[in-house]
Each structure stands twice: as structure tokens, then as C-alpha cells.
Design an enzyme around this catalytic site. Structure first.
Site, mmCIF file in Angstrom:
data_model
loop_
_atom_site.group_PDB
_atom_site.id
_atom_site.type_symbol
_atom_site.label_atom_id
_atom_site.label_comp_id
_atom_site.label_asym_id
_atom_site.label_seq_id
_atom_site.Cartn_x
_atom_site.Cartn_y
_atom_site.Cartn_z
ATOM 1 N N GLU A 140 -18.559 14.078 12.057
ATOM 2 C CA GLU A 140 -19.242 14.135 13.355
ATOM 3 C C GLU A 140 -20.164 15.356 13.442
ATOM 4 O O GLU A 140 -20.182 16.075 14.450
ATOM 5 C CB GLU A 140 -18.218 14.147 14.491
ATOM 6 C CG GLU A 140 -17.380 12.871 14.559
ATOM 7 C CD GLU A 140 -16.467 12.809 15.774
ATOM 8 O OE1 GLU A 140 -16.244 13.862 16.404
ATOM 9 O OE2 GLU A 140 -15.983 11.715 16.087
ATOM 10 N N GLU B 147 -14.002 5.300 13.422
ATOM 11 C CA GLU B 147 -12.983 5.690 14.403
ATOM 12 C C GLU B 147 -13.094 4.827 15.652
ATOM 13 O O GLU B 147 -14.032 4.978 16.430
ATOM 14 C CB GLU B 147 -13.113 7.171 14.808
ATOM 15 C CG GLU B 147 -12.696 8.156 13.745
ATOM 16 C CD GLU B 147 -12.674 9.594 14.268
ATOM 17 O OE1 GLU B 147 -12.607 9.784 15.504
ATOM 18 O OE2 GLU B 147 -12.739 10.518 13.440
#
Length: 848
Positions: free
Chosen positions: A200, A271
Site C-alpha cells: 500500500e 485484501e
């Protein structure tokens, strides 16, 4: 040499006999080697549709399971249950600070045995996605980065910084070389089909500007240069450099993901958050399985071919491994709960979803996509191969309040509110994301009879220092002081007060004011405990202020700074600070006394009990223990012995009566507890703390607790065994029958049985059987599993019918229709659309 035809036949027969004899003479080991050599190496490639493994396109259903968050003894059962839940891939982070807690000293044993964990996954026939870091976040202390990295001269984390890149490259190569040596990459015949570097990064990239982009390019080149034969991904990184695949993280990637940054890359979802992680002070938070199933079906209907559930099993943040304020229990609302038990209906409903998607596999991977929009609220997405019977459709109703009718290929379908119906042959509905057919369970914490016998607590209380030698002119920053060796850092200073300072002023007593950047603080003045204060996950800074009584002459101030873990995210983590920042006395006769920069401060790390290791058996005798009086001050160690709870069910300790501190069992760190930090609902965020069975002996287990707060009641602590023996079903009479009734044969969806009908299926775990029917109603019952109530409509024979089908059985199947529950063929409330709610209790046969 010329051979006649008859001779030729004879020769072929002889050769065949010899070959068969040779084959039969092979040992079982040789046979296994021969079998393995056939499919040893796996080529993993990709295109704009999917990952391609050995030339075969795949739909991948993955779940995150983190090896340090459970024990090696738990791994086999967790992995087995994941496979039974329809997963074909396990995803895990690699935790740098677990493996290299001290620079150059690596640990790959116990809960850190990454190789063993991956080989167990391989043994179960599953693939692996390896998320390497170096930064992982994961609500793990310091985002997985080792503390010592902060002290490398000139270092800046996660940017184009030579010291950081040097240590990252060294760590990455250690891990990847180990995987390669163990032949764990798919290209070597192993299970690892996908890797991830960084995590991320887009969340912090702007802070580093051009250096951030250079760092991402460098990280991509690093892993690709090792030529490991697998694709690599970066999540939430839309500018991931080629050939890196950019992947999605979030709850609804079917709607939020802009897609791969190149047409030749597949849509991967790394995710899909199955719940919300919890922090101390939080109320309960859940994500419904209907919403998860909807999001997955939508993603796959829009060209997605890979989803990962984060988490599939959250586990436990043992010891001091959680990030700041994060609870010891992690992602407990995942399909497998903290204890590795199946959380129903989340586990079963997603399993059925995977079954339904597998029936659509050929159409999704080789069909041509089409989209129709019958209305603003409805949508049809389907895939088909022209000229064949291969076709699969997803009928979506995005109306959050009402069901909608969708007409498709001459037939009308009623789609419940905000749900998707899956038709693997473009005709037959086999699954709806909003209709739960799988059973439900309610978790029970049962007080142990064996473990809760006459606790005899002994105590050792830490000495609170009034004066520590030191020459710092400001309170030392707490992360740097403790160096992740303890949660605790002591601060002392002395200051003189004269008669003029103590002269009476309007407003009463002087006030001690301490501004802290977090996380918590205990304060003493002249040996008297003044109290404590703390921040929260959202607002870490806080102010401790209290009227104080000063004495003329020298006064001694003692503060204990308390950490609840290191930060796990954000830019410039190496420069993140916490602890007390300013200290002053307000309201003196002479004005305000600033103690922050005008006094010398002494500092000390940790507790004496930590230094002596009194949390474990070998350290107990290093201090003098006394019998507990019930009036202990804070900073007290408690120890007692207990026998292991009965059965082999999961075990936990319930920290009733306690405040805040740490728990050990037989020297193993169970984790941080914080009972005094109440949620807005007036309850502690976490009450029960998991004790893995591998921590326990049959008898005389050592329990050690370090408690920060005074006036606690350790006698209220109890041990519990954990089960999901309360099993329920809640099904509407018009729900779609289970997807298990269907299979695909010769490109057609076919019923496995002639009689496809709706049933409620109840199943006990292990060898247990249904011992009681606690609730049953066919009508309009209310509530949830563990808390059902009757509605205005109820078939009187409901309980009797369920008992007939279920009592004494390990598993039972109840037809869900009016004829099963009508008495004398009468429906007492014909205008009510019926639902069947059942709650049963599972138990062991008393004969056993």
C-alpha cells in the site's frame, strides 16, 4: 535385421512384460519421486484474464493466515479448514522484525518457522502468495520493521535512501534465498505462485515525491532480478512499474478498483477485509457475510479472477507484537475465529460462493463478457462462448431496500435487495449472495471446572523510583528510550519549592500538567500515586492534569511512560515520537514552573521483574513473593498455578477484575490486556485472552500477570473453554436451494439428485451430537443465533418436527417447506412468508 510380423509381436510383448516388472519393482519412495518429477515444476504466467499455472487458467480463492499469530500446533487444522472452506491459496506476510529482531541474528523457529508453515500449505495441495514486505503494516508493531533499523545512521524508511535499501535488499535476499533453497517456488515445483514487494505504498508516496517513485522502481527491479519464475504484485499501487501487477485492497474492489494499469495484466484483489480490526476502546465491529459475498461475486462478474480474504484467520497478537492500541485478539470475526473455529455462517456462505463460482469457471475464463442494464438499480453481467453451451450470468440488484425483478432470456427472476444471483448456465440460480443457507453458530465461553480451583495468588510489587541518575534536560522520547525491549520507561526529576511558591492564590491548589504524545502515563509525586491517563488509537496525545500538594523544599516527580505497541503505518515512521513532552506546575505563587527544559531528568527502561525474567519459572526465585492481601498498589506482579482446562477445546483466560497489563503462561507471552479502557458501550473491548493448548501442561501451569493499576481483584479471573456448540439455522422458505445440489458435466449444469429442494442443515463439530433443541419456529421468528424469539406467526409443531429430524444425530437435514410444518394441513398465517429458525445444542454422548 528384418523381423517377421509374428516375431515383432512377440518382441513387443516381451518388452512390455519387462517394463511392467521394472515398474512393479520400484519402491514406494521411487514411485513417489517418479510421480513428483512429472509435475514438479510449474510455470506461472498471466494475461489480461487470469494467472496461468502450467498452461491452465485459474480462479483463485485465497485467505490470509499469518504464521506468527497462531502456533505451529494450530497450523495444520487451520490450513485444513481453509481448504475445506473452498480456498485454493493461502496468503501470508513475512514479518521482518520476527525474523531479525537483532541485526544480523535471524530466527526461523517456533512461530517464526516460515518454511514449515509453507510446506504444510503445500502438503494440503494449496498455493501460496508470499507478501515479503519489507513494510507490512498488518496492525503489527512497527509495521513489521525491526526496531534496530531506526538507529541506522542516516536512514529514512521506505524511500530512495541508501541505508534503507541496503538493509532491505539484504533481508529480501535472505528470505527469498531460503525459499529457493527449500524449492518452494512454483518454478521449482513448490506452492509459491505469487509474490508481493512493499505494501500500500501509494498511501505515503506523495510525502517522498520523486524519491518515492524511484524507490518503487528499485523494489520492483530487486525482486524481478532474482528470476524466481513467479509474477509479482504491488497492492494499491496504480503506477506499479512493469512487469509488476497492480492489485486492489478494500471492501468493494468490484466498484472501486480502476483495473490493471496494462491490458495484459489480470484483475487481482489482494485484501478483501472480512471485518474491522479492533483497538482498545472500540465497540464491537462486524462486516456481514452477505456484504462480503456480494463484493466477491461483483468482482468476479467484472473480470476479477483472484480474491484474498484479509483475514481468513486473524489469530492472536501474542506478547507485545500488536501495533499501538491494537487488541491482542486479531480479526476475530474472520471465517475462522481467533481460536481457529469456523465462524458460521461466514465460513459456510463463502464456501458455497466458491462452489458457485467454480461452476462458472469455464465461462469466466474463456467466455466473452456482456453487460445489460435493465434499470438504474439492476444489472446483468454474463459470459458465454458463442456456438457452445458455456454461459454464466450474474444478476445484480443494487437496491439496498427492496427486491427487484430482472427478466433475462425470457425468464423472470426475483433478486433480493442488494444481492447477486449466480446462474452458471445462464438459466439456473444456484446461489444468491443475500440468502444464507449454511448453518450459524454462537460461540460459548464455559467456565472450566478443572482450572479454576482455589487460586493462591502471590505478589511482588515494583519499587517506584523517586530519583534516577541522569543528565537529560528534557524527557527522552519513549520509543527511543525503550528500544522495543519493554512497554515501560521511567522518568524522574526533582524541583525545589519555596514559601513564595506556596503562597495562597485564588483557585486553590497548584496543578501538575503533563502533555503527552501517548500512549499512557502513570504519575507519582513525592511517592504518592496521583493516577494515570491515556490516549486512543485515533487521538494518541492527551493531557494529564491534577491538583497537587507540594512541600517546601525538594519535591520528587516520577512518571512511567507506557507503550501499547509501535506505530504501523504512515510516512517517516523512523521519526515518529511518543511519551511525555512537556511538564509544568501551574498556579504557583511565582507563576508557572516549566519542568520540561529547566530540570535534569533521569530515565530507566522497564520493570525490575522484566529484567529478572520473573514471568517464567526459572526467574521466579529471583524476587521475594508475598501472599496477596487484596490491597496491592499498581506495578504489581501476580503469580499462581492452575491445571489445564478439561477437554481439548480451545482455552482462554477471562481477565475480570483487572486493569491493564501483560499476561504470561509458563513463560509464554499471551499478550497485553486492558480491561479499564471501556468502549462507548461501557464494556472492555476484549475480555477473554487466548491460551493456546501448546502453552499448557496437564497440571501446575504457571500464570504470571503484570498489573499496572492499583485496587484490582485477581480473584475474579477465571479460565474458560471455548466452543461453538450452539448451532442454528435461519432460512426463508423461498431461498435458493444449496449450490451443493449442482455440478457441471459436459459444459452443462446438472442436478446431482432428482429432488432439488430447500433444506436446513445442522452439523456438530468433531464427534459431538445434537443433545437438545433449544428453539424452533417456522413462521416469522426474530433475533440471531443464541438469541431467537418467537414472532406473531409460528407453527406449533416446529420444535417437535426439528427434534424428530435432529436429536441424537451429529448432522441433520430438515426440509424447509409448509408441508413439513403444517398441522392437519392448516397454515395458521397463510399471508406470512415463512422462515425457519432453529437452535440446537451439541454435546458429547454421555456414554463416552
Amino acid at each position: 535385421m528384418k523381423i517377421h510380423s509374428s516375431d515383432h509381436s512377440w518382441l513387443l510383448l516381451a518388452v512390455l512384460v519387462i517394463l511392467l516388472s521394472f515398474s512393479g519393482a520400484l519402491s514406494s519412495d521411487d514411485k513417489e519421486k517418479k510421480t513428483k518429477s512429472v509435475d514438479k515444476k510449474k510455470e506461472v504466467t498471466y494475461d489480461g484474464t487470469s494467472l496461468i499455472i502450467n498452461g491452465n487458467r485459474e480462479l483463485l480463492y485465497s485467505g490470509s493466515i499469518h504464521y506468527p499469530r497462531s502456533t505451529p500446533e494450530m497450523w495444520p487444522n487451520i490450513i485444513k479448514r481453509a481448504k475445506q472452506g473452498g480456498l485454493n491459496t493461502i496468503q501470508t506476510y513475512v514479518f521482518w522484525n520476527v525474523h531479525e529482531p537483532e541485526q544480523g541474528k535471524f530466527n526461523f523457529s517456533g512461530r517464526a518457522d516460515l518454511v514449515k508453515f509453507i510446506k504444510l500449505i503445500e502438503k494440503n495441495g494449496l498455493y501460496v502468495t508470499l507478501r515479503l514486505g519489507p513494510f507490512i503494516q498488518a496492525e503489527w508493531t512497527h509495521g513489521g520493521l525491526p526496531y534496530w533499523l531506526r538507529e541506522v545512521p542516516g536512514i529514512f524508511f521506505r524511500t530512495d535512501n541508501e541505508p534503507f535499501k541496503e538493509h532491505t535488499e539484504r533481508y529480501v535476499k535472505v528470505v527469498l534465498d531460503m525459499m529457493k533453497e527449500e524449492k518452494l517456488f512454483a518454478s521449482q515445483g513448490g506452492p509459491i505462485i505469487l509474490g508481493q514487494i512493499e505494501n500500500e505504498y501509494s498511501a505515503v508516496q506523495r510525502a517522498y515525491k520523486e524519491d518515492g517513485l524511484n524507490y518503487i522502481k528499485w523494489a520492483s527491479k530487486l525482486v524481478h532480478s532474482m528470476d524466481l519464475g513467479i509474477p509479482w504484485v504491488m497492492c494499491k499501487q496504480n503506477d506499479a512499474p512493469d512487469p509488476m501487477i497492480n492489485a486492489c485492497n478494500g471492501r468493494h474492489c468490484g466498484d472501486t478498483f480502476p483495473g490493471p494499469n496494462k491490458d495484459n495484466k489480470p484483475s487481482l484483489w489482494t485484501e478483501n477485509w472480512t471485518t474491522q480490526f479492533r483497538v482498545f476502546g472500540d465497540p464491537p465491529a462486524q462486516r456481514s457475510v452477505e456484504d462480503i459475498a456480494y463484493s466477491v461475486a461483483r468482482f468476479f462478474s467484472k473480470n476479477g479472477t483472484h480474491v484474498n480474504y484479509y483475514m481468513y484467520h486473524g489469530g492472536t497478537n501474542f506478547g507485545r507484537t500488536s501495533a499501538h492500541y491494537v487488541t491482542t485478539r486479531y480479526y476475530d470475526d474472520a471465517p475462522l475465529d481467533e481460536f481457529g473455529l469456523e465462524r458460521e455462517p461466514k465460513y459456510g456462505h463463502l464456501k458455497h460462493l466458491h462452489n458457485a463460482l467454480n461452476l462458472c469457471k469455464k465461462a469466466l475464463l474463456w467466455g466473452q463478457p456482456r453487460v445489460e442494464k435493465p434499470s438504474n438499480e439492476t444489472e446483468i453481467r454474463y459470459y458465454e462462448q458463442p456456438g457452445t453451451k458455456v454461459c454464466a450470468a450474474f444478476l445484480a440488484n443494487n437496491n439496498t431496500e427492496a427486491a427487484e425483478k430482472i427478466k433475462f432470456r425470457g425468464k423472470e427472476y426475483l433478486i433480493p435487495h442488494r444481492s447477486i444471483s449466480i446462474l452458471p448456465d445462464c438459466k439456473t440460480v444456484v446461489y444468491n449472495t443475500g440468502e444464507i443457507i449454511s448453518h450459524h453458530t454462537s460461540r460459548n465461553f464455559m467456565k472450566s471446572k478443572k482450572a479454576n480451583k482455589n487460586f493462591d495468588f502471590k505478589v511482588f510489587t515494583e519499587s517506584v523510583p523517586s530519583k534516577i541518575k541522569g543528565d537529560s534536560f528534557i524527557p527522552v522520547e519513549l520509543y527511543g528510550l525503550t528500544k522495543d525491549e519493554s512497554d515501560y520507561g521511567w522518568y524522574t526529576t526533582s524541583f525545589k519549592i519555596d514559601d513564595n511558591d506556596l503562597s495562597k492564590k485564588k483557585g486553590g491548589k497548584p496543578n501538575l500538567r503533563i502533555a503527552s504524545l501517548g500512549h499512557a502515563l502513570h504519575v507519582w509525586l513525592n511517592g504518592e500515586y496521583l493516577g494515570n491517563g491515556h490516549g486512543s488509537h485515533e487521538e494518541k496525545s492527551f493531557v494529564f492534569q491534577k491538583p497537587v500538594t507540594l512541600k517546601e523544599g525538594e519535591n520528587h516527580l516520577t512518571m512511567l511512560g507506557v507503550l501499547t505497541g509501535f506505530p504501523d503505518s504512515g510516512s517517516y515512521m523512523e521519526h515518529r515520537y511518543t511519551g511525555p513532552r512537556s511538564v509544568s506546575i501551574l498556579g504557583l505563587g511565582s507563576g508557572t514552573l516549566d519542568l520540561t527544559e529547566e530540570n535534569k531528568w533521569g530515565n530507566k527502561v522497564g520493570m525490575e521483574g522484566e529484567r529478572l525474567g520473573i514471568h517464567a519459572e526459572e526467574g521466579l526465585k529471583k524476587v521475594k513473593w508475598e501472599k496477596a492481601s487484596g490491597k496491592e498498589p499498581g506495578m504489581t506482579w501476580y503469580q499462581t498455578y492452575f491445571d489445564a482446562p478439561e477437554s481439548q477445546s480451545a482455552a482462554a483466560i477471562r481477565m475480570n477484575g483487572m486493569g491493564k497489563g501483560l499476561i504470561w503462561v509458563n513463560g509464554e507471552g499471551v499478550g497485553r490486556y486492558w480491561m479499564s479502557f471501556l468502549s462507548p458501550l461501557g464494556q472492555p473491548t476484549q475480555i477473554e485472552y487466548h491460551i493456546p493448548r501448546s502453552f499448557l501442561k496437564p497440571k501446575k501451569n504457571l500464570l504470571v500477570i503484570f498489573e499496572e493499576e492499583p485496587n484490582v481483584k485477581p480473584e475474579l479471573i477465571d479460565f474458560v473453554i471455548v466452543n461453538r456448540d450452539t448451532v442454528c439455522s435461519y432460512i426463508g422458505e423461498n431461498y435458493t436451494p444449496s449450490v451443493r445440489h449442482w455440478t457441471r458435466k459436459n459444459d452443462q449444469v446438472q442436478a446431482i439428485t432428482d429432488d432439488v429442494h430447500l433444506t436446513a442443515n445442522l452439523k456438530c463439530s468433531g464427534t459431538k451430537k445434537i443433545s437438545a433443541v433449544e428453539f424452533a419456529s417456522f413462521g416469522n421468528p426474530n433475533g440471531t443465533c443464541g438469541n431467537f424469539t418467537l414472532g406473531s406467526c409460528n407453527a406449533p409443531v416446529s420444535k417437535k418436527v426439528v427434534e424428530k429430524y435432529c436429536l441424537g444425530k451429529a448432522e441433520c437435514v430438515i426440509p424447509v417447506n409448509k408441508s413439513t410444518f403444517e398441522q392437519d394441513k392448516k397454515d395458521s398465517c397463510p399471508k406470512v412468508e415463512k422462515k425457519l429458525a432453529v437452535q440446537v445444542k451439541c454435546g458429547r454422548d454421555k456414554k463416552n
